[in-house]
Design a protein around this motif. Structure first.
Motif, short mmCIF file in Angstrom:
data_model
loop_
_atom_site.label_atom_id
_atom_site.label_comp_id
_atom_site.label_asym_id
_atom_site.label_seq_id
_atom_site.Cartn_x
_atom_site.Cartn_y
_atom_site.Cartn_z
N PHE A 162 0.83 -1.20 0.00
CA PHE A 162 0.00 0.00 0.00
C PHE A 162 0.87 1.26 0.00
CE2 PHE A 162 -3.66 -2.61 1.29
CZ PHE A 162 -4.65 -2.04 0.50
N TYR A 163 2.06 1.19 0.61
CA TYR A 163 2.92 2.37 0.59
C TYR A 163 3.34 2.73 -0.84
CZ TYR A 163 6.96 5.36 1.36
OH TYR A 163 7.85 6.41 1.33
N LEU A 164 3.52 1.71 -1.68
CA LEU A 164 3.86 1.97 -3.08
C LEU A 164 2.67 2.45 -3.89
CD1 LEU A 164 6.23 -1.03 -3.93
CD2 LEU A 164 6.87 1.33 -3.44
N THR A 165 1.50 1.93 -3.60
CA THR A 165 0.31 2.23 -4.40
C THR A 165 -0.51 3.37 -3.83
OG1 THR A 165 -0.93 0.53 -3.19
CG2 THR A 165 0.19 -0.15 -5.21
N ASP A 166 -0.61 3.47 -2.51
CA ASP A 166 -1.44 4.50 -1.87
C ASP A 166 -0.84 4.83 -0.51
OD1 ASP A 166 -3.39 6.26 -1.10
OD2 ASP A 166 -4.91 4.73 -0.70
N PRO A 167 0.16 5.72 -0.43
CA PRO A 167 0.84 6.00 0.84
C PRO A 167 -0.08 6.47 1.95
CG PRO A 167 2.04 6.95 -1.00
CD PRO A 167 0.71 6.51 -1.54
N GLY A 168 -1.17 7.06 1.60
CA GLY A 168 -2.11 7.52 2.64
C GLY A 168 -3.12 6.43 2.95
N GLY A 169 -4.31 6.84 3.27
CA GLY A 169 -5.38 5.88 3.52
C GLY A 169 -5.10 5.00 4.71
N ILE A 170 -5.13 3.68 4.48
CA ILE A 170 -4.96 2.73 5.60
C ILE A 170 -3.51 2.35 5.80
CG2 ILE A 170 -7.28 1.81 5.24
CD1 ILE A 170 -5.95 -0.66 4.00
N THR A 171 -2.61 2.83 4.98
CA THR A 171 -1.20 2.42 5.09
C THR A 171 -0.62 2.69 6.47
OG1 THR A 171 -0.87 2.80 2.72
CG2 THR A 171 1.11 2.73 4.11
#
Length: 682
Positions: free
Chosen positions: A119-128
């Motif tokens: 998730f850090y590579l694809t979406d650093p925010g959100g639930i990461t």
């Protein structure tokens, strides 16, 4: 302390004495059991799936790992399955739940850790940030559970004693406290390798958390070592079965730890694969120890592994030490130093093996010297209450000394083929059998399973056990004889009571009535009185004969009239009777017993032996009278059945504290030898 995502941990296993418990309860209980089975097996299936997903996600996000990797963890794949299998059979035990939970949490941790990086590579925010936060501390509820708590609580979920409570509390405090420090660290990159802020971080812990993490490894390893050490105390204080369970557990730990140490020291991929294989065998050995803890033999494996593992270390150390020393002092020796080192290792090998074997045997309480084992048996049986208790303790001692899976002794206690079995452990098919002989007569069988001692130890043990087996058989025979004696004595008392009540009593009553009638008619009818007196005389004669018959049954009058020697000469007829020593001071009971035994032996000879000659010999020895009756007849059959006559002779001897042996006579025929105490008892 580095998380298990980056370094392999050494898993431990559990073991539990168990037989499958059956829980009965109604439909509601059945539903609860089915729901429990669904829960634990669902976790057992999802845990390896999570591990596989974590591997896939790790491949997708490899650039964020900084040489970190996730592999298929056998503790995640097999621990939950083993725990679920045991929980469905023993749901109330704590250790299977710890095993299952450790694997399930481990699978969840791997998935969350890999997902945080992906998730850090694809979406650093959100639930990461939240996934990264869970990955910080969740591993602390996976690794410490099976490397620290399981050894401490193995195998029944209880501590070895109250003194181990501080160790348990320290483990729990360390797990909770460590989780809090990691979970509240404002900058968790030192642990997760992700530059993500902690949503629950406390700024005051920015410098403290990394410092704590750098020093936390030592107390964690110390608590793990203490947990393993508790197994030693549990083993020493446990019974035989508990020791077997601990042996299975420790065996898996020793093999796995050795593999892990070699892998860490060498970094070999082959050793890593071997370690994984050993890790996969751990839960299988747990199931074997829990559900079938009588599958013995692990202590033998441990014994051999410790001896030869230590031997490899000693000889290897000697070999390489000499090569290094020669290289440091005289590097021009060349290949000659290899030969010298090999010869030195050859000279060290045998004495080192013997000393290591004795040391390991002492740890496992194994004694290979048969004469020392016999000495141990002698000391073990000194405090026993009877031969049966001594034989039971001997069986336990032999099993422990030989390191056998099971030891048993079958004793032939009945003359009709009845046997009594003394066992310790499990006697599987194919157990080694050694016959036990006492004076050329087989009295039992020694059975040994799970060990193959040499011929000499078995022969030495067989001689000692034959004595105990013979004593057990004599005790059983004596018990049966005493029971028959009591039964015969009670029956004789009842017979005498009936004779007196039904015979002597009515006869005396009739005489009394006749005398009263004669007294009344004395003045009026003197002739009738004479007839009454004649009848009274006849009844008195009959009564006296009846009394004499009763008295003869208790003690033959010939003994009082002729003495024991004369009475036997009258009873034997033409048979030769010899006497060695005086017979005039024998106790009355001994005289009767000797007379009856000789009389019964003569009767049996005349009925069954077909003998031409019968000899009776009375020998007065210090403290005893020996009665010997020998014939030259056909002898006893191969498997004689004790009839009333043979049994009565033994019982009469036992009743006065003696013994009677009936057997073949040298040269043919039968010989009866009775030994009776010849001193008056106070």
């Amino acid at each position: 302390m580095t998380s298990p995502a980056t370094a392999s941990a050494v898993p431990t296993c559990m073991d539990e004495d168990s037989t499958t418990s059956s829980v009965t309860g109604g439909p509601a209980e059945d539903r609860r059991r089915r729901a429990l089975a669904v829960l634990v097996w669902t976790g057992a299936v999802l845990a390896p799936i999570c591990n596989l997903l974590a591997i896939w996600l790790a491949e997708l996000s490899a650039s964020t790992w900084n040489d970190r990797f996730i592999t298929l963890d056998p503790t995640v794949v097999l621990f939950p399955a083993a725990g679920a299998f045991l929980i469905t059979r023993r749901p109330r035990l704590l250790v299977p739940w710890l095993l299952w939970a450790s694997g399930v949490v481990g699978g969840l941790y791997y998935l969350i850790y890999s997902a945080a990086h992906w998730f850090y590579l694809t979406d650093p925010g959100g639930i990461t940030p939240y996934l990264a936060w869970l990955a910080l501390w969740l591993w602390l509820w996976h690794v410490p559970v099976f490397i620290s708590l399981l050894p401490l609580l193995f195998p029944d979920g209880r501590l070895p004693s109250r003194r181990w409570r501080p160790i348990l509390y320290a483990n729990l405090v360390l797990m909770v406290g460590h989780s809090l420090f990691l979970g509240l660290a404002p900058d968790p990159e030192f642990e997760s390798q992700l530059p993500v802020a902690n949503p629950f971080g406390v700024e005051a812990l920015r410098e403290i958390s990394p410092a704590v993490e750098s020093y936390i490894g030592a107390p964690m390893m110390a608590l793990t070592a203490l947990g393993v050490l508790s197994l030693v105390f549990r083993y020493r204080a446990g019974d035989t079965e508990l020791r077997r369970q601990v042996a299975w557990y420790v065996g898996a730990l020793v093999v796995l730890l050795a593999s892990w140490i070699l892998r860490v020291a060498t970094g070999s991929w082959l050793l890593m694969a071997t370690e994984t294989l050993f890790m996969a065998g751990v839960p299988l050995s747990i199931i074997a120890a829990v559900l079938r803890y009588r599958l013995y033999g692990i202590d033998v494996v441990l014994n051999r592994a410790l001896v030869y593992g230590s031997l490899v270390a000693v000889t290897g150390g000697v070999y390489f030490g000499l090569i290094w020393l020669a290289g440091a002092l005289a590097s021009d020796l060349g290949q000659g130093i290899g030969l010298i080192s090999a010869l030195a290792v050859g000279g060290v090998f045998h004495p080192a093996r013997l000393r290591l074997q004795r040391l390991v045997d002492r740890v496992f309480a194994v004694e290979r010297d048969p004469y020392r084992v016999v000495g141990l048996l002698g000391r073990t049986g000194q405090g026993a209450q009877d031969p049966a208790a001594a034989l039971s303790e001997a069986v336990v001692a032999i099993r422990g000394a030989l390191g056998a899976g099971g030891v048993g002794v079958e004793v032939r206690t009945g003359r009709g083929g009845a046997t009594r079995v003394f066992t310790d452990g499990e006697l599987r098919p194919g157990a080694q059998e050694v016959p036990l002989f006492w004076h050329a007569e087989r009295v039992g069988t020694l059975l040994v399973a799970g060990a193959r001692p040499g011929r000499e130890p078995m022969e030495v043990l067989a001689r000692h056990l034959a004595e105990l087996a013979h004593a057990v058989r004599l005790t059983a025979d004596l018990h049966r004889s005493r029971e028959r004696i009591r039964s015969t004595r009670d029956e004789e008392r009842r017979r005498l009571g009936r004779e007196l009540h039904d015979g002597l009593g009515p006869a005396l009553t009739s005489v009394t009535f006749a005398l009263d009638e004669a007294r009344r008619r004395l003045d009026t009818d003197p002739r009738a009185v004479e007839k009454l007196l004649v009848r009274v005389r006849e009844e008195m004669i009959a009564t006296i004969a009846s009394v004499r018959e009763l008295v003869y049954g208790l003690r033959p009058p010939a003994l009082d009239d002729l003495g024991l020697e004369g009475a036997l000469r009258v009873a034997a007829g033409e048979t030769a009777v010899t006497v060695d020593g005086p017979l005039d001071d024998l106790p009355a009971a001994v005289e009767v017993a000797a007379y009856r035994i000789a009389q019964e032996a003569l009767t049996n000879t005349r009925r069954h032996a077909g003998a031409a000659t019968v000899l009776i010999r009375l020998r007065r020895l210090p403290g005893e009278l020996r009665v010997e009756v020998a014939d030259d007849g056909v002898g006893l059959p191969e498997n004689p059945v004790a009839g009333v006559g043979l049994t009565s002779m033994r019982e009469r001897a036992a009743e006065v504290g003696g013994s009677c042996v009936i057997g073949p006579r040298p040269g043919g025929g039968t010989e009866v030898i009775a030994r009776l105490p010849a001193e008056e008892t106070e």
